[in-house]
Write an enzyme that holds these catalytic residues in place. Structure first.
Site, PDB file in Angstrom:
ATOM      1  CE  LYS A 177       8.003  -4.881  -0.373  1.00  0.00           C
ATOM      2  NZ  LYS A 177       7.847  -5.661  -1.583  1.00  0.00           N
ATOM      3  CG  ASP A 199       6.848  15.622  11.014  1.00  0.00           C
ATOM      4  OD1 ASP A 199       6.635  16.800  10.633  1.00  0.00           O
ATOM      5  OD2 ASP A 199       7.273  14.728  10.259  1.00  0.00           O
ATOM      6  CB  ILE A 258      -0.999   0.047   1.192  1.00  0.00           C
ATOM      7  CG1 ILE A 258      -0.306  -0.239   2.526  1.00  0.00           C
ATOM      8  CG2 ILE A 258      -2.157  -0.890   0.969  1.00  0.00           C
ATOM      9  CD1 ILE A 258      -1.194  -0.009   3.744  1.00  0.00           C
ATOM     10  N   GLY A 259       2.158   1.122   0.079  1.00  0.00           N
ATOM     11  CA  GLY A 259       2.973   2.344   0.074  1.00  0.00           C
ATOM     12  C   GLY A 259       4.440   2.010  -0.030  1.00  0.00           C
ATOM     13  CE  LYS A 260       9.685   0.745  -4.130  1.00  0.00           C
ATOM     14  NZ  LYS A 260      10.419   0.016  -3.108  1.00  0.00           N
ATOM     15  N   GLY A 261       8.327   3.836   0.779  1.00  0.00           N
ATOM     16  CA  GLY A 261       9.081   4.973   1.323  1.00  0.00           C
ATOM     17  C   GLY A 261      10.493   4.974   0.792  1.00  0.00           C
ATOM     18  CB  SER A 262      13.337   7.237   1.452  1.00  0.00           C
ATOM     19  OG  SER A 262      13.260   7.188   2.869  1.00  0.00           O
TER      20      SER A 262
END
Length: 370
Positions: A36, A146, A29-33
């Site tokens: 995932k 944040d 459902i998502g991919k980060g730096s």
């Protein structure tokens, strides 16, 4: 044979440490730096979670290991209805894994980008729910640092959950934080001040400022100050000195008064605790127990029913295959067998393959691909 046993949950020794094998991966459902996020299902309980993979090598290259450790250290001590809670963490040779609450309602940034118009009543409830989350973090001496729409996820009913403790920090007693951390448009004046002249440091009020900026943005569609990640710090401090925040004339007086108190530049005068928020006239009618119990219905409910439906279809229609087993069953006959061991002709095999594709195509036409 496998089909007959698919509904029987596997048996895991409850003293055994949870690891990757305890989960079935359903969908990315998502991919980060450096990793995932996938939707997973725990094989024994069938409960669904989000699993975050973090590649060790990439974390080391980006100097992120300390942040990951800090996030784990903070999250393992927390559990609250308006946080994204950590359930399990483990590792293998290549990756570190975090298994957290699955929230399929999208983040508030996504909904802003979809031009969702949030009503005052909706934002009022968000402020209350987030105030309970911040008060809980404060009790555990945690500064999130944040708070922003990107880090607020909705569940399927529309309640908010704070995520991403990547740059959170712990401040004990009268201690202050002193590093410049956060996302510029949501950072309080005192955080920039520390960077410019050493300042006295900052504490919990920074998260309440970020809450004020977030609430303003949800109502208006843009932020109270024109600050971007590339805006120089001295320009930002100058903005705080000379610019006045414009509040919409369509908002009720109570909401404007509350936002003004959250966006007070002096942290000593800023509204910055649950008690402060509860004493705001605008929130005098709020039943806080009902807020905590999620008994109040949010004004905005994300449309994610299609995703649930699709996941269920994928789970049911997924084909389990084992070539070794098939070869053993075929033996010397050289005949093509289906997974249940029945003989099929080559043509029939092709036809069945087409049928399976149609089943999945039909499943995905109900919203899977969106």
């Amino acid at each position: 044979m496998g089909g007959h046993h698919s509904h029987k949950p596997p048996v895991f020794d409850e003293n055994e440490e949870v690891n990757f094998d305890h989960f079935q991966i359903l969908r990315a459902i998502g991919k980060g730096s450096f990793g995932k996020v996938c939707i997973v299902q725990k094989r024994d309980t069938k409960k669904m979670y989000a699993m975050k993979y973090m590649n060790k090598q990439k974390c080391i290259e980006r100097d992120e290991v300390r942040n990951v450790f800090r996030e784990l250290q903070i999250m393992q001590g927390l559990e609250h209805p308006f946080l994204v809670n950590l359930w399990y963490s483990f590792q293998d040779e290549e990756d570190m894994f975090m298994v957290v609450d699955l929230l399929l309602g999208g983040d508030l940034r996504y909904h802003l980008q979809q031009n969702v118009r949030f009503t005052e009543a909706t934002v009022k409830l968000y402020i209350c729910e987030l105030a309970l989350a911040l008060e809980y973090l404060q009790r555990y001496h945690i500064l999130h640092r944040d708070i922003k729409p990107d880090n607020i996820l909705l569940d399927e009913h529309g309640h908010v959950h704070v995520t991403d403790f990547n740059i959170a920090t712990i401040v004990k007693g009268t201690e202050k934080a002193s590093s410049m951390a956060g996302t510029k448009p949501y950072m309080a004046p005192e955080v920039f001040q520390v960077y410019m002249d050493g300042g006295p440091g900052y504490s919990y009020p920074v998260d309440w400022w970020s809450l004020g900026v977030t609430a303003y943005e949800l109502l208006r569609g843009w932020r109270p100050y024109e600050i971007h990640s590339a805006t120089p710090v001295d320009d930002i401090l100058n903005m705080f000195k000379v610019e006045r925040v414009h509040y919409s004339s369509t908002w009720c007086k109570g909401m404007v008064a509350l936002l003004k108190k959250l966006l007070t530049k002096d942290p000593e005068s800023r509204l910055s605790s649950l008690g402060d928020v509860q004493s705001a006239p605008y929130l005098a009618d709020v039943n806080w127990d009902a807020v905590f119990e999620k008994a109040l219905t949010p004004g905005f409910v994300p449309n994610n029913g299609h995703l649930q439906q699709c996941l269920e279809t994928v789970r049911k229609e997924f084909i389990i295959f084992n070539r070794e087993k098939l070869r053993r069953q075929q033996g010397q006959s050289g005949q093509l067998l289906d997974p249940e061991g029945r003989a099929v002709s080559q043509a029939q095999g092709k036809l069945q393959d087409g049928c399976n594709n149609n089943i999945l195509a039909h499943a995905c036409s109900r919203g899977c691909s969106s």
